[in-house]
Design an enzyme around this catalytic site. Structure first.
Site: not given
Ligand code: UT7
Length: 336
Positions: A117, A258, A288
């Site tokens: 990116c 970005h 993204n």
């Molecule tokens: O160019 C660089 C590219 N990358 C980035 O910029 C990524 C930066 N990170 C992020 O944007 C965030 O970490 C995400 C948006 C990807 C994820 O958010 P998060 O708050 O870190 O969520 P998580 O992965 O810790 O998941 C929290 C909960 C989980 O459930 P439990 O284990 O707490 O029961 C996941 O299973 O949310 C659940 N979950 C979802 N629920 C509904 C994960 N993805 C989803 C989804 N819909 N799409």
């Protein structure tokens, strides 16, 4: 910096595929909701290639638009740099294919660099070195990415984020002595590279011991760690780049970051104490798009009247590697 020849940004263009995938569409793939995705990322929809469309088509259109705006012809280009992390072929490289399709002369060097990116900022720095040293005069930079081809569409933690798109820039030796890059910094830290990985499939020679694991070729990401990295590293880095430019953050007209996550964009915005009208965000509609996200946001910002040309902007990117970079640039009238 000062003993380099000055570089001008002469033209910028972008292209996104027509096919839109909304958050509600993703519910057909796994359990999720528009509300969950939007509140965590700021994304409502993203564009993806379909059928035989690839990063070549997107890159070609973006490059043609950038050329048109710059006033240069394909014959004037003397170097091509593609910042594509997901080209349709490893070789011929995207830059070589675009050279042929655009009718850029055959002896002109063309190469791809991979900085995920941050690719656009890396390419800008490389072009600046070439132009600044008098090695090449007019360079085409193409950032065309096809994340949808390497997205694991069963992983709701990553597939909500990415989209496809392309941006292109023509940079040239400045004819009026004014340098459009006021400051630029690029960085990398491979020791934290495991945060975002795409491990290529491929097997050892059948005559030797096989490898333990074979890559899937799909994106694997530790979203929480990437998020923490971005909000702790990037805002201060952007500030540092601004102070190197000799300008203050108040003097700079726009932040064009970005587009990875709206909350990360806001962390940079808060650090710079910028009002919303100074911050360009279109993540809601494109997700993204990797290296393409900055030029797409820039040109669309101009088209929508959010950015007035004859201004200055701070650009910043971060992504796999981990890599990151920032640049303070002048946006001249007529570049897009
Ligand atoms: O160019 C660089 C590219 N990358 C980035 O910029 C990524 C930066 N990170 C992020 O944007 C965030 O970490 C995400 C948006 C990807 C994820 O958010 P998060 O708050 O870190 O969520 P998580 O992965 O810790 O998941 C929290 C909960 C989980 O459930 P439990 O284990 O707490 O029961 C996941 O299973 O949310 C659940 N979950 C979802 N629920 C509904 C994960 N993805 C989803 C989804 N819909 N799409």
């Amino acid at each position: 910096m000062t003993n380099l020849r000055p570089m001008k940004i002469a033209g910028i263009g972008y292209c996104v595929p027509k096919t839109v995938i909304t958050n509600d569409d993703l519910k057909k793939l796994y359990e999720t909701s528009d509300e969950w995705i939007y509140t965590r990322t700021g994304i409502k929809e993203r564009r993806v290639v379909s059928g035989n469309e690839t990063a070549i088509d997107l890159g070609l259109e973006a490059a043609q638009k950038a050329l048109n705006k710059s006033g240069f012809e394909p014959k004037d280009i003397d170097c091509i740099i593609s910042a594509a992390s997901v080209p349709p072929q490893l070789y011929p490289t995207l830059s070589c294919t675009l050279q042929d399709k655009l009718g850029i002369p055959g002896q002109v060097p063309a190469f791809d660099l991979t900085a995920a990116c941050t690719g656009l900022i890396y390419a800008l720095q490389v072009a600046r070195g070439f132009i600044g040293a008098g090695i090449y005069k007019t360079i085409l930079i193409v950032a065309s990415d096809n994340n949808s081809k390497i997205t694991d569409w069963t992983d709701r933690g990553t597939s909500i984020l990415f989209g496809d798109g392309a941006g292109a820039m023509i940079v040239t030796e400045s004819d009026d002595g004014i340098d459009d890059v006021l400051s630029i910094n690029i960085s990398a830290d491979g020791s934290i590279g495991q945060m975002i990985q795409t491990n290529m499939p491929g097997q050892c020679c059948p005559l030797v011991e096989p490898a333990d694991e074979i890559g899937t070729g799909k994106i694997i990401m530790n979203g929480k760690d990437v998020y923490k990295f971005a909000v702790t590293t990037v805002p201060a880095y952007v500030e540092e780049c601004i102070s190197k430019s000799g300008m203050t953050s108040e003097e700079i007209d726009y932040l064009i970051p970005h587009q990875a996550n709206q909350r990360i964009i806001e962390a940079i915005q808060n650090r710079l104490k910028y009002s919303d009208d100074k911050v360009i965000s279109n993540i809601k509609y494109y997700g993204n798009t990797s290296a393409a996200s900055i030029p797409i946001a820039l040109v669309e910002g101009v088209e929508q009247g959010k950015i007035k040309l004859g201004s200055t902007a701070v650009l910043c990117g971060f992504g796999a590697g981990m890599t990151w970079g920032a640049a303070v640039v002048r946006l001249r009238e007529g570049i897009c």
